[in-house]
Design a protein around this motif. Structure first.
Motif, PDB file in Angstrom:
ATOM      1  N   GLY A 192      14.058   1.654  -3.006  1.00  0.00           N
ATOM      2  CA  GLY A 192      13.027   0.749  -3.501  1.00  0.00           C
ATOM      3  C   GLY A 192      11.698   1.458  -3.568  1.00  0.00           C
ATOM      4  N   ARG A 193      10.640   0.787  -3.098  1.00  0.00           N
ATOM      5  CA  ARG A 193       9.302   1.377  -3.188  1.00  0.00           C
ATOM      6  C   ARG A 193       8.827   1.942  -1.854  1.00  0.00           C
ATOM      7  NH1 ARG A 193       5.524  -3.131  -5.451  1.00  0.00           N
ATOM      8  NH2 ARG A 193       4.041  -1.398  -5.363  1.00  0.00           N
ATOM      9  N   ARG A 194       9.602   1.811  -0.800  1.00  0.00           N
ATOM     10  CA  ARG A 194       9.166   2.268   0.514  1.00  0.00           C
ATOM     11  C   ARG A 194       9.357   3.774   0.688  1.00  0.00           C
ATOM     12  NH1 ARG A 194      11.924  -2.696   3.971  1.00  0.00           N
ATOM     13  NH2 ARG A 194      10.335  -4.261   3.489  1.00  0.00           N
TER      14      ARG A 194
ATOM     15  N   GLY B  80      -2.091   2.630  -6.187  1.00  0.00           N
ATOM     16  CA  GLY B  80      -2.404   1.631  -7.208  1.00  0.00           C
ATOM     17  C   GLY B  80      -1.297   0.618  -7.365  1.00  0.00           C
ATOM     18  N   VAL B  81      -1.116   0.118  -8.585  1.00  0.00           N
ATOM     19  CA  VAL B  81      -0.120  -0.924  -8.820  1.00  0.00           C
ATOM     20  C   VAL B  81       1.306  -0.413  -8.669  1.00  0.00           C
ATOM     21  CG1 VAL B  81      -1.604  -2.324 -10.299  1.00  0.00           C
ATOM     22  CG2 VAL B  81      -0.167  -0.555 -11.329  1.00  0.00           C
ATOM     23  N   VAL B  82       1.493   0.917  -8.687  1.00  0.00           N
ATOM     24  CA  VAL B  82       2.830   1.491  -8.479  1.00  0.00           C
ATOM     25  C   VAL B  82       2.940   2.109  -7.092  1.00  0.00           C
ATOM     26  CG1 VAL B  82       3.244   1.843 -10.932  1.00  0.00           C
ATOM     27  CG2 VAL B  82       2.232   3.694  -9.581  1.00  0.00           C
ATOM     28  N   ALA B  83       2.156   1.621  -6.150  1.00  0.00           N
ATOM     29  CA  ALA B  83       2.132   2.184  -4.799  1.00  0.00           C
ATOM     30  C   ALA B  83       3.529   2.264  -4.204  1.00  0.00           C
ATOM     31  CB  ALA B  83       1.234   1.336  -3.900  1.00  0.00           C
ATOM     32  N   GLY B  84       3.820   3.423  -3.621  1.00  0.00           N
ATOM     33  CA  GLY B  84       5.112   3.616  -2.988  1.00  0.00           C
ATOM     34  C   GLY B  84       5.927   4.706  -3.645  1.00  0.00           C
ATOM     35  N   LEU B  85       7.244   4.523  -3.664  1.00  0.00           N
ATOM     36  CA  LEU B  85       8.193   5.537  -4.126  1.00  0.00           C
ATOM     37  C   LEU B  85       8.498   5.352  -5.612  1.00  0.00           C
ATOM     38  CD1 LEU B  85       9.931   7.839  -2.626  1.00  0.00           C
ATOM     39  CD2 LEU B  85      11.829   6.244  -2.875  1.00  0.00           C
TER      40      LEU B  85
ATOM     41  N   ASP C 185       0.836  -1.184   0.000  1.00  0.00           N
ATOM     42  CA  ASP C 185       0.000   0.000   0.000  1.00  0.00           C
ATOM     43  C   ASP C 185       0.879   1.244   0.000  1.00  0.00           C
ATOM     44  OD1 ASP C 185      -2.355  -1.461   0.171  1.00  0.00           O
ATOM     45  OD2 ASP C 185      -2.198  -1.619   2.352  1.00  0.00           O
ATOM     46  N   SER C 186       0.287   2.358  -0.498  1.00  0.00           N
ATOM     47  CA  SER C 186       0.991   3.629  -0.424  1.00  0.00           C
ATOM     48  C   SER C 186       1.053   4.055   1.041  1.00  0.00           C
ATOM     49  CB  SER C 186       0.256   4.680  -1.257  1.00  0.00           C
ATOM     50  OG  SER C 186       0.864   5.930  -1.135  1.00  0.00           O
ATOM     51  N   ARG C 187       2.236   4.451   1.523  1.00  0.00           N
ATOM     52  CA  ARG C 187       2.416   4.821   2.922  1.00  0.00           C
ATOM     53  C   ARG C 187       3.143   6.156   2.993  1.00  0.00           C
ATOM     54  NH1 ARG C 187       3.100   0.954   6.753  1.00  0.00           N
ATOM     55  NH2 ARG C 187       3.518   2.735   8.112  1.00  0.00           N
ATOM     56  N   THR C 188       2.393   7.230   3.144  1.00  0.00           N
ATOM     57  CA  THR C 188       3.029   8.542   3.180  1.00  0.00           C
ATOM     58  C   THR C 188       3.791   8.772   4.476  1.00  0.00           C
ATOM     59  OG1 THR C 188       0.989   9.519   4.051  1.00  0.00           O
ATOM     60  CG2 THR C 188       1.290   9.526   1.660  1.00  0.00           C
TER      61      THR C 188
END
Length: 258
Positions: A27-29, A35-40, A3-6
């Motif tokens: 990475g993505r954190r 959506g499918v690109v959730a994160g960084l 999930d996206s985590r601001t």
């Protein structure tokens, strides 16, 4: 799917060979995309919201070298290297797959989503490099070209430290016979037989050998699998296998402080 985590901090992975030089494999954190690109997600071509990508890039820069000027290239799986004397004007980006510089205040950035990101430095000479080494680029000589370009700026290859960041690992990288045929017998250590007509390819090991043969003084292999570690990294192949409409990209960054 992550999930996206601001409220999550940007994860910055560092390598011993690059100690003392601002750098990081991200990475993505820690990002704001959903959506499918959730994160960084820092990919301009991922179909993401432009404001989210801009914020993710700002966070990435802040986590590695605040107040630096970010410099990237338009990556095309080539052996070509761009030399940075100052950031490109406007939105212009040369078509290349590696960047080198000796200028303080710039932050070199490579985007990947399974290909091997390689960061390099000769800290004594004050020269840095960043390369995007997919199988085409690595086989075509992008790593050797990066080392040679760093030498032209005053580096000594025996002093260069390199680190290979998150990339698709051999256990996750199945290729077919036609792919194997592109490589010679000398490359056989990087292919393990799989199911009939298929092989498992060791991209990280292959890139490490190319760096060794180029005379690089030290190499860190971080051994991080972008395909298998979904919560941590983006992966083109994983997204393709799932028939997702797009995929995110992660940054690898290295810079020289002012």
């Amino acid at each position: 799917m992550a999930d996206s985590r601001t409220d999550e901090a940007v994860e910055v992975i560092r390598a011993a060979q690059l100690a003392g030089v601002p750098h990081g494999f991200l990475g993505r954190r820690g990002g704001v995309s959903g959506g499918v690109v959730a994160g960084l997600n820092v990919g301009l071509g991922a179909g993401d919201d432009d404001l989210a990508v801009a914020e993710n890039r700002r966070r990435a820069l802040e986590a590695v070298l605040p107040d630096a000027r970010l410099v990237t290239v338009y990556q095309v799986h080539s052996p070509d290297v761009a030399v940075v004397t100052e950031p490109w004007p406007g939105d212009e980006r040369p078509r290349a797959d590696a960047i080198v510089s000796d200028r303080p205040g710039v932050l070199l950035g490579i985007v990947t989503a399974d290909c091997a990101p390689v960061l390099l430095t000769d800290a004594e000479a004050g020269v840095i490099g960043a390369a995007h080494a997919g199988w085409r680029g690595a086989r075509g000589g992008v790593l050797e070209a990066t080392v040679a370009a760093m030498e032209r700026l005053g580096a000594t290859r025996q002093r260069i430290g390199a680190a290979i960041g998150p990339a698709i690992a051999q256990a996750s990288y199945e290729v077919d016979d036609s792919f194997r045929a592109r490589f010679g017998e000398d490359d056989s250590p990087f292919f393990v037989p799989g199911r009939p007509g298929h092989w498992q390819f060791d991209l990280e090991g292959y890139a490490a050998r190319r760096l060794e043969q180029a005379g690089v003084g030290g190499i860190d292999r971080l051994g991080l699998d972008t395909y298998a570690q979904e919560a941590r990294f983006y992966s083109y192949r994983r997204a393709t296998h799932r028939k997702e409409p797009t995929y995110g990209r992660q940054f690898s960054l290295i810079g020289l402080p002012r």
